[in-house]
Write an enzyme that holds these catalytic residues in place. Structure first.
Site, short mmCIF file in Angstrom:
data_model
loop_
_atom_site.label_atom_id
_atom_site.label_comp_id
_atom_site.label_asym_id
_atom_site.label_seq_id
_atom_site.Cartn_x
_atom_site.Cartn_y
_atom_site.Cartn_z
N SER A 7 0.85 -1.19 0.00
CA SER A 7 0.00 0.00 0.00
C SER A 7 0.88 1.24 0.00
O SER A 7 1.67 1.46 0.94
CB SER A 7 -0.87 0.01 1.25
OG SER A 7 -1.37 1.32 1.45
N HIS A 32 -1.25 -1.30 -4.25
CA HIS A 32 -2.51 -0.99 -3.57
C HIS A 32 -2.58 0.52 -3.34
O HIS A 32 -1.70 1.12 -2.72
CB HIS A 32 -2.58 -1.75 -2.25
CG HIS A 32 -3.86 -1.58 -1.50
ND1 HIS A 32 -4.99 -2.31 -1.80
CD2 HIS A 32 -4.21 -0.76 -0.47
CE1 HIS A 32 -5.97 -1.96 -0.97
NE2 HIS A 32 -5.52 -1.01 -0.16
N ASP A 34 -4.75 3.60 -1.85
CA ASP A 34 -5.80 3.95 -0.90
C ASP A 34 -6.34 5.34 -1.18
O ASP A 34 -5.64 6.33 -0.98
CB ASP A 34 -5.25 3.88 0.53
CG ASP A 34 -5.04 2.45 0.98
OD1 ASP A 34 -6.00 1.66 0.88
OD2 ASP A 34 -3.92 2.12 1.42
N MET A 36 -8.90 8.13 -0.05
CA MET A 36 -9.67 8.53 1.14
C MET A 36 -10.18 9.96 0.94
O MET A 36 -9.43 10.82 0.47
CB MET A 36 -8.78 8.48 2.38
CG MET A 36 -8.15 7.11 2.61
SD MET A 36 -7.26 7.09 4.16
CE MET A 36 -6.59 5.41 4.12
N HIS A 65 -8.48 1.08 -3.91
CA HIS A 65 -9.38 0.88 -2.77
C HIS A 65 -10.05 2.21 -2.46
O HIS A 65 -9.43 3.12 -1.93
CB HIS A 65 -8.52 0.37 -1.59
CG HIS A 65 -9.26 0.15 -0.32
ND1 HIS A 65 -8.61 -0.05 0.89
CD2 HIS A 65 -10.59 0.08 -0.04
CE1 HIS A 65 -9.51 -0.22 1.83
NE2 HIS A 65 -10.71 -0.14 1.31
N MET A 67 -12.14 4.47 -0.44
CA MET A 67 -12.74 4.73 0.88
C MET A 67 -13.35 6.12 0.82
O MET A 67 -12.78 7.10 1.28
CB MET A 67 -11.66 4.63 1.96
CG MET A 67 -11.24 3.19 2.24
SD MET A 67 -9.66 3.10 3.10
CE MET A 67 -8.54 3.26 1.71
N MET A 136 -11.50 -5.90 5.56
CA MET A 136 -10.68 -4.94 6.30
C MET A 136 -10.30 -5.55 7.64
O MET A 136 -11.18 -5.98 8.40
CB MET A 136 -11.44 -3.63 6.53
CG MET A 136 -11.66 -2.78 5.29
SD MET A 136 -10.15 -2.34 4.38
CE MET A 136 -9.20 -1.46 5.63
N ASP A 174 -6.55 -6.39 4.48
CA ASP A 174 -5.93 -5.06 4.44
C ASP A 174 -5.93 -4.46 5.84
O ASP A 174 -6.99 -4.18 6.38
CB ASP A 174 -6.72 -4.18 3.46
CG ASP A 174 -6.13 -2.80 3.29
OD1 ASP A 174 -5.04 -2.54 3.80
OD2 ASP A 174 -6.80 -1.98 2.61
C1 DX5 Z 1 -6.18 1.47 5.74
C2 DX5 Z 1 -5.74 1.21 4.32
C3 DX5 Z 1 -4.63 0.26 4.21
C4 DX5 Z 1 -3.35 0.71 4.88
C5 DX5 Z 1 -2.64 -0.52 5.36
O1 DX5 Z 1 -7.32 2.25 5.72
O2 DX5 Z 1 -6.82 0.70 3.56
O3 DX5 Z 1 -4.40 -0.13 2.88
O4 DX5 Z 1 -2.49 1.41 4.04
O5 DX5 Z 1 -1.52 -0.14 6.07
P1 DX5 Z 1 -0.80 -1.12 7.10
O6 DX5 Z 1 -0.34 -2.32 6.31
O7 DX5 Z 1 0.34 -0.30 7.63
O8 DX5 Z 1 -1.81 -1.48 8.15
ZN ZN Z 2 -6.42 -0.22 1.56
#
Ligand code: DX5
Ligand code: ZN
Length: 218
Positions: A7, A32, A34, A36, A65, A67, A136, A174
């Site tokens: 990620s 990956h 993220d 947000m 992903h 969010m 998750m 994740d």
């Molecule tokens: C959390 C994200 C993850 C995050 C994981 O909301 O969706 O993808 O980056 O990070 P680690 O592996 O450090 O928990």
């Molecule tokens: Zn993620």
């Protein structure tokens, strides 16, 4: 088939292209990404413009992903920017089936993501349509959180349902995935592992990735 998806949330964004190069050389399977929005989760990251620009620096598949509160407002932009697989959170989509079919119609792979408190039963009538389910294993929003142990049973239960129904669907986990727990999560039935801090916080990314992969494969 085991896959490791670093990620980039934990990467150094001042040199994102180089960071992606380092995980590609280290043997990552997917990137990956993220996304947000500061509403659905209490953090704000990046949009389609960044995805489009990093699309030029790697051949690795982009695992996006989402969010965010209104993912369908932006999903086409992320697909146009180069997403290969899109994960949609079930919690924000009253018309989840329509959303899943839209991503598929665009020729993109599709996953549904479930927060720790969201039961897997929500997938009962849609499972056949999915390429992947994202369980998750932390509450979404930040990297570096601790793995929630009760998610092991959730992964096991989902793997049993997928196998009983004779489906070929990946289970991605994740959040909080690290060398100390990846073997147990793999044994529970997950096969795609997102890892942010346990890869990007290590100087030797190749060693970090190989350690995760070999433990997941045991
Ligand atoms: C959390 C994200 C993850 C995050 C994981 O909301 O969706 O993808 O980056 O990070 P680690 O592996 O450090 O928990
Ligand atoms: Zn993620």
């Amino acid at each position: 088939m085991i896959k490791i998806a670093p990620s980039i949330l934990s990467a150094d964004f001042s040199k994102l292209g180089e960071e992606i190069g380092s995980i590609e050389r280290a043997g990552a399977d997917w990137v990956h990404i993220d996304v947000m929005d500061g509403h659905y989760v209490p953090n704000l990251t990046l949009g389609p413009v960044v995805v489009e620009s990093i699309r030029k620096v790697t051949q690795l598949p982009f695992d996006v992903h989402l969010m965010m509160d209104n993912p369908m407002d932006f999903v086409d932009d992320f697909i146009d920017a180069g997403a290969d697989i899109i994960s949609l959170h079930a919690e924000v989509l009253p018309h989840l089936h329509r959303a899943v079919m839209h991503v598929k119609d665009r020729g993109c792979k599709v996953a549904v993501a479930l927060n720790p408190s969201t039961p897997i039963e929500i997938l009962k009538h849609i499972l056949e349509e999915l390429d992947m389910v994202l369980i998750m294993t932390v509450n979404p929003g930040f990297g570096g959180q601790s793995f929630i142990n009760s998610m092991l049973d959730k992964v096991k239960h989902l793997r049993r349902i997928i196998d009983d129904r004779g489906l070929d669907i990946d289970i991605q986990v994740d959040g909080g995935i690290a060398p100390k727990n990846i073997k147990e999560v793999s044994a529970a039935g997950a096969n795609i592992f997102v890892a942010g801090s346990s890869i990007f916080n290590e100087d030797d990314r190749k060693l970090a990735l190989e350690t995760l992969r070999s433990r997941a494969s045991l």
